[in-house]
Every structure is written in C-alpha cells, then in structure tokens.
Design a protein around this motif. Structure first.
Motif, short mmCIF file in Angstrom:
data_model
loop_
_atom_site.label_atom_id
_atom_site.label_comp_id
_atom_site.label_asym_id
_atom_site.label_seq_id
_atom_site.Cartn_x
_atom_site.Cartn_y
_atom_site.Cartn_z
N VAL A 1 -15.57 0.52 -8.23
CA VAL A 1 -14.61 0.76 -7.15
C VAL A 1 -14.20 2.22 -7.19
CG1 VAL A 1 -12.62 0.09 -8.58
CG2 VAL A 1 -12.46 -0.09 -6.10
N VAL A 2 -13.87 2.77 -6.03
CA VAL A 2 -13.34 4.13 -5.94
C VAL A 2 -11.95 4.04 -5.31
CG1 VAL A 2 -13.57 6.44 -4.94
CG2 VAL A 2 -15.60 5.23 -5.76
N LEU A 3 -10.98 4.63 -6.00
CA LEU A 3 -9.60 4.68 -5.52
C LEU A 3 -9.22 6.12 -5.22
CD1 LEU A 3 -8.02 2.44 -8.29
CD2 LEU A 3 -8.73 1.72 -6.00
N ALA A 4 -8.31 6.30 -4.27
CA ALA A 4 -7.80 7.63 -3.95
C ALA A 4 -6.36 7.73 -4.43
CB ALA A 4 -7.85 7.87 -2.44
N ALA A 5 -6.09 8.73 -5.26
CA ALA A 5 -4.70 9.01 -5.63
C ALA A 5 -4.01 9.56 -4.39
CB ALA A 5 -4.66 10.04 -6.75
N SER A 6 -2.73 9.27 -4.25
CA SER A 6 -1.99 9.78 -3.09
C SER A 6 -1.89 11.31 -3.17
CB SER A 6 -0.59 9.18 -3.05
OG SER A 6 0.20 9.73 -4.08
N ARG A 7 -1.68 11.90 -2.04
CA ARG A 7 -1.47 13.36 -1.99
C ARG A 7 -0.22 13.72 -2.78
NH1 ARG A 7 -1.95 15.54 3.68
NH2 ARG A 7 -4.14 15.38 3.13
N SER A 8 0.79 12.86 -2.74
CA SER A 8 2.03 13.12 -3.48
C SER A 8 1.77 13.19 -4.98
CB SER A 8 3.07 12.03 -3.21
OG SER A 8 3.44 12.03 -1.86
N PHE B 1 6.52 10.31 -11.57
CA PHE B 1 6.57 11.67 -11.03
C PHE B 1 7.46 11.79 -9.80
CE2 PHE B 1 2.54 12.93 -13.25
CZ PHE B 1 2.94 14.18 -13.69
N ILE B 2 7.28 10.87 -8.86
CA ILE B 2 7.92 11.00 -7.55
C ILE B 2 9.24 10.25 -7.48
CG2 ILE B 2 7.53 10.67 -5.05
CD1 ILE B 2 5.55 12.59 -6.46
N GLY B 3 9.40 9.24 -8.34
CA GLY B 3 10.62 8.46 -8.33
C GLY B 3 10.58 7.31 -7.33
N ARG B 4 9.39 6.94 -6.86
CA ARG B 4 9.26 5.79 -5.96
C ARG B 4 9.14 4.51 -6.77
NH1 ARG B 4 5.03 5.97 -1.48
NH2 ARG B 4 6.18 4.12 -0.90
N ASN B 5 9.66 3.46 -6.24
CA ASN B 5 9.62 2.15 -6.86
C ASN B 5 8.19 1.64 -6.93
OD1 ASN B 5 9.61 -0.93 -6.48
ND2 ASN B 5 11.70 -0.50 -7.19
N PHE B 6 7.81 1.06 -8.07
CA PHE B 6 6.47 0.52 -8.29
C PHE B 6 6.09 -0.45 -7.18
CE2 PHE B 6 3.34 -2.38 -10.03
CZ PHE B 6 2.52 -1.58 -10.81
N GLU B 7 6.98 -1.39 -6.87
CA GLU B 7 6.70 -2.41 -5.86
C GLU B 7 6.50 -1.79 -4.48
OE1 GLU B 7 9.18 -2.74 -8.20
OE2 GLU B 7 8.10 -4.22 -9.40
N ASP B 8 7.26 -0.74 -4.16
CA ASP B 8 7.09 -0.06 -2.86
C ASP B 8 5.71 0.59 -2.77
OD1 ASP B 8 9.64 -0.80 -2.11
OD2 ASP B 8 10.54 1.15 -2.58
N LEU B 9 5.26 1.16 -3.86
CA LEU B 9 3.93 1.77 -3.87
C LEU B 9 2.84 0.72 -3.67
CD1 LEU B 9 4.51 4.31 -6.76
CD2 LEU B 9 4.05 4.89 -4.37
N VAL B 10 3.00 -0.43 -4.30
CA VAL B 10 2.04 -1.51 -4.13
C VAL B 10 2.06 -1.99 -2.68
CG1 VAL B 10 1.48 -3.90 -4.78
CG2 VAL B 10 2.12 -2.24 -6.54
N THR B 11 3.25 -2.14 -2.10
CA THR B 11 3.38 -2.56 -0.70
C THR B 11 2.71 -1.56 0.22
OG1 THR B 11 5.44 -3.74 -1.16
CG2 THR B 11 5.03 -3.11 1.13
N ASP B 12 2.81 -0.28 -0.12
CA ASP B 12 2.18 0.78 0.69
C ASP B 12 0.69 0.94 0.38
OD1 ASP B 12 4.59 1.25 1.90
OD2 ASP B 12 5.06 3.05 0.74
N GLU B 13 0.16 0.03 -0.45
CA GLU B 13 -1.25 0.01 -0.82
C GLU B 13 -1.70 1.31 -1.50
OE1 GLU B 13 -3.60 -1.37 2.48
OE2 GLU B 13 -2.49 -3.25 2.58
N GLU B 14 -0.87 1.75 -2.44
CA GLU B 14 -1.23 2.88 -3.29
C GLU B 14 -1.71 2.35 -4.62
OE1 GLU B 14 -1.51 5.93 -2.45
OE2 GLU B 14 -0.43 5.90 -0.56
N PRO B 15 -2.71 2.91 -5.21
CA PRO B 15 -3.61 3.91 -4.64
C PRO B 15 -4.50 3.28 -3.58
CG PRO B 15 -4.43 3.22 -6.77
CD PRO B 15 -3.11 2.50 -6.56
N GLY B 16 -4.98 4.12 -2.68
CA GLY B 16 -5.84 3.63 -1.61
C GLY B 16 -7.22 3.27 -2.13
N VAL B 17 -7.75 2.16 -1.65
CA VAL B 17 -9.11 1.75 -2.00
C VAL B 17 -10.06 2.44 -1.03
CG1 VAL B 17 -10.73 -0.16 -2.23
CG2 VAL B 17 -8.34 -0.47 -2.89
N VAL B 18 -10.94 3.27 -1.57
CA VAL B 18 -11.91 4.02 -0.77
C VAL B 18 -13.22 3.25 -0.65
CG1 VAL B 18 -13.24 6.17 -0.67
CG2 VAL B 18 -10.84 6.22 -1.34
#
Length: 145
Positions: free
Chosen positions: A76-83, A49-66
C-alpha cells in the motif's frame, strides 16, 4: 503490523501510486524501517505535531491512501498530509526529540515498547525527506508491504 516500511518523496499521487507493487527503491529517494504500524504512526505524529485529535484525523481519512490494490492484503502507498510534511520540514532537533518522546509514551500506553533513540532517528530521517519534498513542492509518502 508492517514488515517493510519505506518513506519516500514523489512529485504527486500518481507517481507515488506507480511504485505500489515494487516499492520506491531505484525510483525515489527513500528511507527504510520495519516492524511498526506506519499508518498509525503517521496519524500519531500529526496529532502530536499539529495538535489535532487522533479521531478527527481518522475521520478526515489521514493519511490518505494513494494505492491499495489488494484492499489491505498487500503493498500500500499512503500520503502524509501537507501539514505533517511541513511540520517535519520545519522542526528543529529539540522539537523532533520532544515529538519522539511523546510518541514513545503513546506507544507505551498501548503496551508497545519502542526505543527512544530509534524513534528520534526515524523522525530525523523523515524531517530530512520532508525538507527535500517541501523545497521541490513534492509529497511525502509511505510504502508498506
């Protein structure tokens, strides 16, 4: 691979984390699915959807672990990013079909067979939840057990 996957809308991380043991049923509106890696799917969907690199998203810890009380050994509960939430909320039918096709192709490249119609149905359902979440300034979450 997760056995039960429920995507849901909650007002904040604390409220979402509160359902980690029993799931969101009866507490929050949710959609249930099964038998795919929802954490990986959230990353792949955002990447498409956003065009961000998979590895960059993992590095940014997406999705967030709640909430992960069992350190990966239980629900486990994960949070989808606002984007991702916003991209789903604003996607029209054509875009949802396009993203689902790209996602099915990514899964196939990894040797996983995923039905195109089911993939589109999942994204359509998530888009509806995302619209509800965005309109109430809430988050989109994923509970897995």
């Amino acid at each position: 691979m997760s056995i039960i996957i429920k995507f849901f809308v909650a007002p904040d991380h604390d409220a979402a984390a509160a359902v980690v043991e029993g799931g969101p049923d009866g507490v929050f509106e949710s959609l249930a699915y099964g038998n795919f890696d929802a954490e990986e799917a959230l990353i792949e969907w955002e990447s498409i959807f956003i065009g961000r690199n998979f590895e960059d998203l993992v590095t940014d810890e997406e999705p967030g672990v709640v909430a992960d009380p069992g350190d990966g050994e239980g629900p486990v509960v994960l949070a989808a990013s606002r984007s991702l939430r916003d991209a789903l909320a604003t996607a029209d039918e054509h875009r949802l079909v396009e993203v689902s096709r790209l996602w099915v192709a990514e899964r196939a490249a990894d040797g996983e067979v995923f039905d195109q119609e089911i993939a589109t149905g999942i994204l359509n359902g998530l888009a509806g939840l995302a619209r509800a979440a965005g309109g109430k300034h809430q988050g989109l979450y994923c509970w897995m057990a």
